[in-house]
Design an enzyme around this catalytic site. Structure first.
Site, PDB file in Angstrom:
ATOM      1  N   GLY A  91       0.934  -1.207   0.004  1.00  0.00           N
ATOM      2  CA  GLY A  91      -0.033  -0.033  -0.246  1.00  0.00           C
ATOM      3  C   GLY A  91       0.703   1.083  -0.019  1.00  0.00           C
ATOM      4  N   GLN A 117       2.917  10.112   1.130  1.00  0.00           N
ATOM      5  CA  GLN A 117       4.235   9.511   1.151  1.00  0.00           C
ATOM      6  C   GLN A 117       5.145   9.731  -0.102  1.00  0.00           C
ATOM      7  OE1 GLN A 117       2.356   5.415   2.159  1.00  0.00           O
ATOM      8  NE2 GLN A 117       4.301   5.307   3.228  1.00  0.00           N
ATOM      9  N   CYS A 119       5.779   0.202   7.487  1.00  0.00           N
ATOM     10  CA  CYS A 119       5.233   1.544   6.572  1.00  0.00           C
ATOM     11  C   CYS A 119       6.435   1.852   5.741  1.00  0.00           C
ATOM     12  CB  CYS A 119       4.936   2.448   7.738  1.00  0.00           C
ATOM     13  SG  CYS A 119       4.705   4.108   6.719  1.00  0.00           S
ATOM     14  N   HIS A 161      -4.675   1.678   7.373  1.00  0.00           N
ATOM     15  CA  HIS A 161      -3.246   2.231   7.540  1.00  0.00           C
ATOM     16  C   HIS A 161      -3.238   3.354   6.356  1.00  0.00           C
ATOM     17  CE1 HIS A 161       1.135   1.704   8.066  1.00  0.00           C
ATOM     18  NE2 HIS A 161       1.175   2.417   6.784  1.00  0.00           N
ATOM     19  N   GLU A 162      -3.606   3.281   5.169  1.00  0.00           N
ATOM     20  CA  GLU A 162      -3.206   4.107   4.278  1.00  0.00           C
ATOM     21  C   GLU A 162      -4.303   5.209   4.555  1.00  0.00           C
ATOM     22  OE1 GLU A 162      -0.637   3.754   2.476  1.00  0.00           O
ATOM     23  OE2 GLU A 162      -0.360   1.528   3.077  1.00  0.00           O
ATOM     24  N   HIS A 203      -2.646   7.759   6.890  1.00  0.00           N
ATOM     25  CA  HIS A 203      -1.688   8.660   6.241  1.00  0.00           C
ATOM     26  C   HIS A 203      -2.349   9.852   5.718  1.00  0.00           C
ATOM     27  CE1 HIS A 203       2.133   6.656   6.355  1.00  0.00           C
ATOM     28  NE2 HIS A 203       1.531   5.386   5.862  1.00  0.00           N
TER      29      HIS A 203
HETATM   30 NI    NI Z   1       2.562   3.758   5.899  1.00  0.00          NI
END
Ligand code: NI
Length: 166
Positions: A45, A50, A93, A135-136, A139
């Site tokens: 992912g 990011q 991550c 999790h994404e 972000h």
């Molecule tokens: Ni991450």
């Protein structure tokens, strides 16, 4: 198509809530580059912040390490509901390399998102896909795994991360 540099925590862009994504040519090009970047980094992912783009977009392929690639792109994801049952498991991550943090999350989520043509979809995700999507989405809200830990565990993992980076 290009592999992009991945920001490392504590880059402040990883702590910044993202703005809504538009289903336009720029987003389609970015999503293609993000998938290239995710596969090149051996991740499952990757969220737009990011790679330094503060837009509500993430890419995911929860199963490519077990079989053929099935790249997915999610614009403006929204968790409509989630299970009461939770699961705790180690999460890596790409922005915090070398750290696995045990994070507790709902096991199952009902997700709504738009695809690259702007069409809206809903699906129930479970298993690794549910964890990865949460999790994404974190972000996109400026949240990383460290922010989901107890203060003691966070301090220990941040110290290990700092040591490894020296
Ligand atoms: Ni991450």
């Amino acid at each position: 198509m290009a592999v992009l540099p991945i920001l490392r925590w504590p880059d402040p862009r990883l702590a910044t809530p993202c703005a809504p994504a538009k289903a336009d040519d720029a987003t389609r090009a970015l999503a293609a580059d993000m998938l290239d970047t995710m596969y090149a980094a051996s991740g499952r992912g990757l969220a737009a912040p990011q790679v330094g783009v503060l837009t509500r977009l993430f890419v995911m392929d929860a199963t490519w390490k077990q079989g053929p690639r099935s790249p997915r792109v999610f614009l403006n994801p929204e968790i409509l509901s989630h299970s009461v049952a939770t699961a705790t498991g180690p999460e890596g991550c790409l922005s915090i390399p070398g750290v696995l943090a045990d994070v507790t999350r709902p096991e199952t989520i009902r997700l709504r998102w738009a695809d690259l043509s702007g069409a809206v979809h809903e699906e129930t995700l479970d298993g690794f896909a549910a964890i990865c999507a949460q999790h994404e989405i974190d972000h996109l809200d400026g949240i990383v795994t460290f922010d989901r830990l107890s203060p003691d565990l966070r301090a220990a993992l941040q110290a290990a991360y700092a040591d490894a980076a020296e």
